[in-house]
Design a protein around this motif. Structure first.
Motif, PDB file in Angstrom:
ATOM      1  N   UNK A 177      19.993  55.529  -8.047  1.00  0.00           N
ATOM      2  CA  UNK A 177      19.896  54.220  -7.396  1.00  0.00           C
ATOM      3  C   UNK A 177      18.647  54.163  -6.513  1.00  0.00           C
ATOM      4  N   UNK A 178      18.405  55.252  -5.778  1.00  0.00           N
ATOM      5  CA  UNK A 178      17.246  55.285  -4.905  1.00  0.00           C
ATOM      6  C   UNK A 178      15.959  55.256  -5.721  1.00  0.00           C
ATOM      7  N   UNK A 179      15.910  56.020  -6.791  1.00  0.00           N
ATOM      8  CA  UNK A 179      14.715  56.037  -7.630  1.00  0.00           C
ATOM      9  C   UNK A 179      14.496  54.684  -8.291  1.00  0.00           C
ATOM     10  N   UNK A 180      15.588  54.056  -8.718  1.00  0.00           N
ATOM     11  CA  UNK A 180      15.473  52.735  -9.333  1.00  0.00           C
ATOM     12  C   UNK A 180      14.938  51.729  -8.325  1.00  0.00           C
ATOM     13  N   UNK A 181      15.415  51.827  -7.080  1.00  0.00           N
ATOM     14  CA  UNK A 181      14.951  50.914  -6.029  1.00  0.00           C
ATOM     15  C   UNK A 181      13.477  51.144  -5.734  1.00  0.00           C
ATOM     16  N   UNK A 182      13.053  52.410  -5.699  1.00  0.00           N
ATOM     17  CA  UNK A 182      11.649  52.702  -5.414  1.00  0.00           C
ATOM     18  C   UNK A 182      10.746  52.206  -6.539  1.00  0.00           C
ATOM     19  N   UNK A 183      11.196  52.360  -7.773  1.00  0.00           N
ATOM     20  CA  UNK A 183      10.426  51.826  -8.895  1.00  0.00           C
ATOM     21  C   UNK A 183      10.308  50.307  -8.784  1.00  0.00           C
ATOM     22  N   UNK A 184      11.427  49.670  -8.438  1.00  0.00           N
ATOM     23  CA  UNK A 184      11.412  48.222  -8.276  1.00  0.00           C
ATOM     24  C   UNK A 184      10.500  47.793  -7.145  1.00  0.00           C
ATOM     25  N   UNK A 230       9.603  54.221  12.915  1.00  0.00           N
ATOM     26  CA  UNK A 230       9.717  54.806  14.254  1.00  0.00           C
ATOM     27  C   UNK A 230      10.961  54.302  14.979  1.00  0.00           C
ATOM     28  N   UNK A 231      11.296  53.041  14.766  1.00  0.00           N
ATOM     29  CA  UNK A 231      12.466  52.451  15.435  1.00  0.00           C
ATOM     30  C   UNK A 231      13.781  53.057  14.957  1.00  0.00           C
ATOM     31  N   UNK A 232      13.778  53.674  13.774  1.00  0.00           N
ATOM     32  CA  UNK A 232      15.015  54.308  13.300  1.00  0.00           C
ATOM     33  C   UNK A 232      15.421  55.471  14.200  1.00  0.00           C
ATOM     34  N   UNK A 233      14.453  56.017  14.956  1.00  0.00           N
ATOM     35  CA  UNK A 233      14.790  57.079  15.903  1.00  0.00           C
ATOM     36  C   UNK A 233      15.635  56.562  17.053  1.00  0.00           C
ATOM     37  N   UNK A 234      15.640  55.261  17.230  1.00  0.00           N
ATOM     38  CA  UNK A 234      16.383  54.641  18.333  1.00  0.00           C
ATOM     39  C   UNK A 234      17.546  53.794  17.823  1.00  0.00           C
ATOM     40  N   UNK A 235      17.992  54.104  16.612  1.00  0.00           N
ATOM     41  CA  UNK A 235      19.210  53.476  16.108  1.00  0.00           C
ATOM     42  C   UNK A 235      19.026  52.317  15.150  1.00  0.00           C
ATOM     43  N   UNK A 236      17.797  51.938  14.832  1.00  0.00           N
ATOM     44  CA  UNK A 236      17.610  50.834  13.886  1.00  0.00           C
ATOM     45  C   UNK A 236      18.041  51.277  12.495  1.00  0.00           C
ATOM     46  N   UNK A 237      18.751  50.396  11.793  1.00  0.00           N
ATOM     47  CA  UNK A 237      19.269  50.695  10.453  1.00  0.00           C
ATOM     48  C   UNK A 237      18.283  50.217   9.394  1.00  0.00           C
ATOM     49  N   UNK A 238      18.088  51.028   8.385  1.00  0.00           N
ATOM     50  CA  UNK A 238      17.228  50.654   7.261  1.00  0.00           C
ATOM     51  C   UNK A 238      17.979  50.918   5.964  1.00  0.00           C
ATOM     52  N   UNK A 239      17.535  50.272   4.907  1.00  0.00           N
ATOM     53  CA  UNK A 239      18.149  50.452   3.585  1.00  0.00           C
ATOM     54  C   UNK A 239      17.068  50.283   2.522  1.00  0.00           C
ATOM     55  N   UNK A 240      17.498  50.386   1.279  1.00  0.00           N
ATOM     56  CA  UNK A 240      16.550  50.198   0.177  1.00  0.00           C
ATOM     57  C   UNK A 240      16.041  48.766   0.123  1.00  0.00           C
ATOM     58  N   UNK A 241      16.750  47.825   0.779  1.00  0.00           N
ATOM     59  CA  UNK A 241      16.313  46.432   0.800  1.00  0.00           C
ATOM     60  C   UNK A 241      15.268  46.162   1.881  1.00  0.00           C
ATOM     61  N   UNK A 242      15.169  47.044   2.875  1.00  0.00           N
ATOM     62  CA  UNK A 242      14.306  46.777   4.018  1.00  0.00           C
ATOM     63  C   UNK A 242      12.863  46.552   3.592  1.00  0.00           C
ATOM     64  N   UNK A 243      12.313  47.470   2.833  1.00  0.00           N
ATOM     65  CA  UNK A 243      10.923  47.327   2.407  1.00  0.00           C
ATOM     66  C   UNK A 243      10.732  46.136   1.481  1.00  0.00           C
ATOM     67  N   UNK A 244      11.710  45.896   0.590  1.00  0.00           N
ATOM     68  CA  UNK A 244      11.584  44.757  -0.327  1.00  0.00           C
ATOM     69  C   UNK A 244      11.498  43.449   0.450  1.00  0.00           C
ATOM     70  N   UNK A 245      12.338  43.298   1.458  1.00  0.00           N
ATOM     71  CA  UNK A 245      12.323  42.069   2.252  1.00  0.00           C
ATOM     72  C   UNK A 245      11.072  41.998   3.127  1.00  0.00           C
ATOM     73  N   UNK A 246      10.615  43.150   3.624  1.00  0.00           N
ATOM     74  CA  UNK A 246       9.381  43.141   4.408  1.00  0.00           C
ATOM     75  C   UNK A 246       8.218  42.602   3.586  1.00  0.00           C
TER      76      UNK A 246
END
Length: 972
Positions: A177-184, A230-246
């Protein structure tokens, strides 16, 4: 934005550009890699206090040494059936992997070669497929687990020709799933940049202008990625969608802001040759619009951070990107405009009267909305409202649909699904706790009853527990089986009892028949004894007579003859007695009697012979007579004893006859009772009444203890059950089944020997059920926050309450229409079971957050052009001047999200399609007809409750603005 700041920005344009470049380089080199962090982040985002998470924690306490946190399944198959070579190859791989247990992240290996009893669980019934399950120490997304999966993939290479080997299970599926998301994502980045570049070239018809937004957004994206990581060090949540939406939001919204600035700058240049002055006017007007537009997007994505669900929270990183893009838009973009100046639009030349121009189409729509606002609204609602009815909220939670079907984890899952069943890869695990030990016969019986109840639920293939380690009930411990065996034993007992009873009855009859003969024998014996005594007396006289006179010889001969006849008669009587009663042969008295009878016979025989020669020699007769006399005395005594014995025997036989009759009657009663018991046992067995009986010996058996140790904790207060579903674990039917499992188990254990039971359900299907509830409630909660936040921003910008309300209503109506069309396309036409479960939320968020930008573009210009009493003119002017900008912005925004449709990820495909449809609808139908019609219909109330003060401020400001702006003076 002050004029001094803008002029200072124009002077320091190169400094601004170099500073932004330096920050971008520093972010790339000094901040963490966002993609690497996403790769290590758990994508399920189930809250820590959810039932499924608690269930995993509880089950881990049963046997920490064997508990695994993720797994991989080696799926080995051959279409024509596995061969001996295949089994040998797989056996070798399983043995090699078993040696790695405890190393390289591998914790356990289960196969058909480790436990023969479980072989059927690892081999399909059709003989085409076999599984080896490898358990890992750490979670799916852990680096060690990912490395172990890679190593496992290398280890299974080189299988015999013609066979197929795939890896599936939670860890391989997560990795794919992660590899598929990165390819996408890689496809999305290239497509987005390419589409934006093409669209900008068409819009500006210049090779230079497109690079201003591309440079601005590119630098913003680089910096944002580092800041979010960097913000993930302070509790920010990220997912495979984060970069796509960015990528989509920054290139879409950021480009829109740049277009608005560039087009307004071009428009201002037609009134002045001073590019600094043109920039000042641009930033003074649309700079505020850009700031408020970005603010609505920022607020929308920032408020996502208050969501309880992690996947929704992962979109909060976009707010950082919007903030960075806004800062870049009001600093870097103006600096680039100053650097390029009028050459921005090369090869076109900006002349007086040029600019973006006014759209005749939008002016015509504005005129229609002004003349017939009610008709426009009614026709629009009548045409679009039916589309909202197509939206039923059908959602799909199938993670496999997000992965390219060519990936090994998907192929392996499908093979297991085909050979073993849909639920074999992801069973439902149930944790059960009790206040007392469940390692007792009573508690285990309750657990068996509960397992039987669960197995009868639709959608359940089998239940595995301490009492059903192989998924089937233990037949030897079931009451039905035990009753069947008891009934068989009782049947055999009845047969024996009946046979004994018949024998006793026959014996009783024989004894009754022989009793009269025994009485006659007794009487005969007594007569014989009397006669023997008389014979003895006679012999005594003979002896005396022989001593005194020889004439007694004749008397002796006659007496001997009589005695001989009597002895023969007695012998015959004894023989009859023995024939009638063979059992008397072993009687001691009878043996003694027979011996004496034989002696008598011999004596009489000798006496008879002696009588013939008595005349010859009295000397020889006298000893014989004396001997016979003694023998007759003994015989008489023996006959008397025999008579007493036969009398006693007759009495005993009478008593025995009565006892045998009573015994025969008792055995008849027993036989009848056994018949009834057997019939009852058979009836119970036939009715299949559930029951379970665990003898103490069975509880202590090594086999059962092994199952108990696997499924029940040492203290007995924690247990687990594994339920294999017969339906796809991602399907809606599986969610219904999970709910039924929970309810049925609680109901079955209520009032049982398991005290104070608590049930916790885990597994893929259980997590999906939780996702369904969490995502729905969080959608409503977070969506409300977003709408309220945007309303406040619009109220501040437009200085109105009514205008923000109908803008938000138009956005809500547009969302429902959009989702109706999207669901119709993907569910009705494409045959999907439902839309991806997160698609509806993100489509709502982006349509509202970005669609409101177009409302701001229009309403801000509407407010700028408004004069008291001139609603229709102001709206017409706003639409004719900003209509082209809105369309251009919508095309670019739609293009960036259209790139998501080509990512290969099902959710992004649906989100991209929804956003494209929604933005096209909103930028044309709603911006061109609905919002203008509402504005004209409401009239002066658009500015309520700030209308009077706004009118005074406008009138006071008109003179000074006309002096500063030739364009505004001309329009006035």
């Amino acid at each position: 934005m002050t004029e001094r700041f803008i002029r200072g920005l124009a002077k320091l344009k190169w400094v601004v550009l170099i500073a932004w470049l330096a920050i971008a380089v520093a972010a790339m080199l000094g901040l963490p890699d966002l993609q690497a962090i996403v790769r290590k982040t758990e994508q399920k985002f189930i809250p820590a206090d959810s039932e499924s998470v608690e269930a995993k924690q509880i089950m881990a306490q049963i046997d920490p040494k064997t508990t695994t946190k993720s797994s991989a399944i080696i799926v080995y198959s051959r279409d024509a059936g596995l061969t001996g070579q295949d089994h040998e190859w797989l056996k070798g791989k399983a043995a090699a992997l078993s040696e790695l247990a405890g190393k390289d992240g591998i914790k356990s290996v289960q196969s058909a070669y480790g436990t023969p009893e479980l072989a059927t669980k690892f081999r399909s019934k059709d003989g085409t497929t076999e599984m080896v399950i490898v358990g890992f120490e750490r979670a799916d997304n852990d680096a060690m687990t990912l490395e172990a999966v890679d190593k496992l993939a290398d280890d299974v290479l080189g299988a015999p020709a013609g066979s197929k080997v795939s890896l599936t299970g939670s860890a391989p599926i997560g990795k794919d799933f992660q590899e598929s998301s990165e390819e996408g994502l890689a496809k999305t980045e290239l497509l987005t940049v390419g589409l934006v570049l093409v669209i900008l070239l068409i819009v500006f018809r210049s090779p230079i202008a497109p690079f201003i937004p591309l440079i601005t957004i590119g630098i913003s994206l680089l910096i944002t990625r580092g800041l979010v990581a960097f913000a993930t060090n302070y509790g920010m949540t990220v997912s495979s969608f984060t970069e796509s939406f960015l990528i989509a939001v920054l290139f879409g919204a950021g480009t829109d802001y740049c277009i608005l600035l560039i087009q307004r700058f071009r428009e201002e240049l037609k009134f002045t040759d001073d590019k600094v002055e043109a920039l000042v006017r641009t930033m003074r007007t649309v700079g505020k619009t850009v700031a408020f537009s970005a603010s609505t997007v920022f607020v929308a994505f920032f408020l996502i951070g208050f969501a309880q669900f992690g996947l929704y929270q992962s979109a909060v990183g976009v707010s950082i990107g919007v903030a960075v893009t806004l800062i870049a838009g009001i600093t870097l973009t103006p600096a680039l405009l100053m650097i390029f100046g009028k050459d921005t639009f090369w090869p076109s030349k900006v002349k007086s009267g040029q600019g973006h121009g006014e759209s005749k189409l939008w002016r015509g729509m504005a005129s229609l909305a002004a003349r017939r606002p009610v008709a426009v609204l009614l026709v629009t609602v009548i045409l679009l409202a039916p589309l909202t009815l197509l939206f039923h909220g059908k959602r799909s939670f199938d993670d496999l649909a997000e992965i390219n079907p060519s990936f090994g984890s998907v192929q392996g899952f499908r093979q297991v699904e085909h050979a073993f069943g849909s639920g074999e890869v992801f069973p439902v695990s149930i944790a059960l706790t009790s206040s007392e030990s469940m390692r007792t016969p009573e508690a285990l019986a309750a657990l068996e009853s509960a397992s039987a109840s669960l197995s009868k639920i639709n959608g359940v293939k089998e239940v595995r527990s301490a009492v059903r380690p192989l998924g089937e009930k233990l037949a030897d411990l079931t009451v039905t089986n035990q009753l069947t065996k008891t009934a068989d034993a009782i049947g055999q007992m009845k047969y024996g009892v009946d046979k004994i009873g018949n024998g006793l009855t026959s014996a009783s009859d024989s004894i009754v028949n022989g009793q009269s003969e025994m009485n006659q024998l007794t009487a005969g014996l007594r007569t014989m004894a009397s006669r023997t005594k008389e014979a003895k007396q006679g012999l005594d006289h003979v002896y005396q007579g022989l001593q005194s006179a020889s004439n007694g010889a004749s008397k002796v001969a006659g007496g001997l003859s009589q005695s001989s006849q009597l002895s023969s008669s007695m012998a015959a009587d004894l023989q009859k007695l023995l024939k009638a009663h063979p059992e008397l042969k072993d009687d001691a008295a009878m043996k003694q009697l027979l011996g004496k009878q034989q002696g008598l016979t011999d004596g009489l025989s000798q006496l008879s012979k002696g009588a013939l020669t008595v005349a010859q020699s009295f000397k020889q007769i006298n000893p014989s007579v004396s001997k016979v006399s003694g023998g007759l005395g003994q015989l008489a005594e023996g006959q008397s004893q025999a008579a007493d014995g036969t009398a006693k025997l007759g009495t005993g036989l009478s008593r025995l006859t009565a006892g045998l009759k009573d015994g025969a009657k008792g055995l008849t009663d027993i036989s009848m009772g056994l018949t009834s018991v057997k019939e009852a046992e058979q009836a119970i067995g036939d009715s299949q009444i559930p029951g379970w009986n665990l003898p103490k010996a069975a509880l202590d058996s090594p086999e059962l203890q092994q199952a108990l140790d696997y499924y029940i904790a040492k203290d007995g207060r924690t247990a687990k059950l594994d339920v294999v579903l017969s339906v796809n674990p991602y399907s809606p039917e599986a969610l219904v089944t999970v709910d039924q499992l929970r309810s049925m188990l609680k109901q079955s254990l209520n009032g049982s020997a398991i005290r104070a039971p608590k049930v916790y359900v885990s597994g893929t299907s259980a997590q999906i059920e939780e996702l369904k509830d969490i995502s729905r409630s969080d959608f409503v909660r977070t969506g409300s926050f977003v709408l309220i936040g945007i309303f406040i921003v619009l109220m501040i910008l437009l200085r109105s309450i009514l205008a923000p309300l109908y803008v938000l209503l138009s956005l809500g109506f547009n969302y429902l229409v959009t989702m109706g069309i999207v669901e119709f396309i993907f569910v009705k036409l494409a045959g999907k079971p439902g839309l991806s479960w997160s698609a509806s939320f993100f489509v709502f968020l982006i349509i509202v957050a970005l669609g409101v930008d177009y409302s701001i573009f229009l309403m801000a210009r509407f407010k700028e052009e408004y004069r008291p009493g001139g609603i229709s003119y102001a709206m017409s002017k706003a639409m004719s001047t900003t209509g082209g900008v809105i369309i251009s912005a919508a095309v670019i925004m739609g293009g960036t999200f259209a790139a998501l449709m080509l990512s290969g990820v099902n959710t992004l495909l649906q989100i991209g399609a929804g956003i494209v449809i929604g933005l096209v609808l909103y930028s044309t139908v709603f911006m061109g007809l609905v919002v203008p019609a509402l504005a004209n219909l409401i009239g002066e109330a658009n500015w309520w409750p700030f209308r009077k003060r706004e009118a005074v401020q406008v009138q006071d400001a008109m003179g000074s603005q006309e002096e500063k702006s030739p364009r505004l003076a001309k329009q006035t």
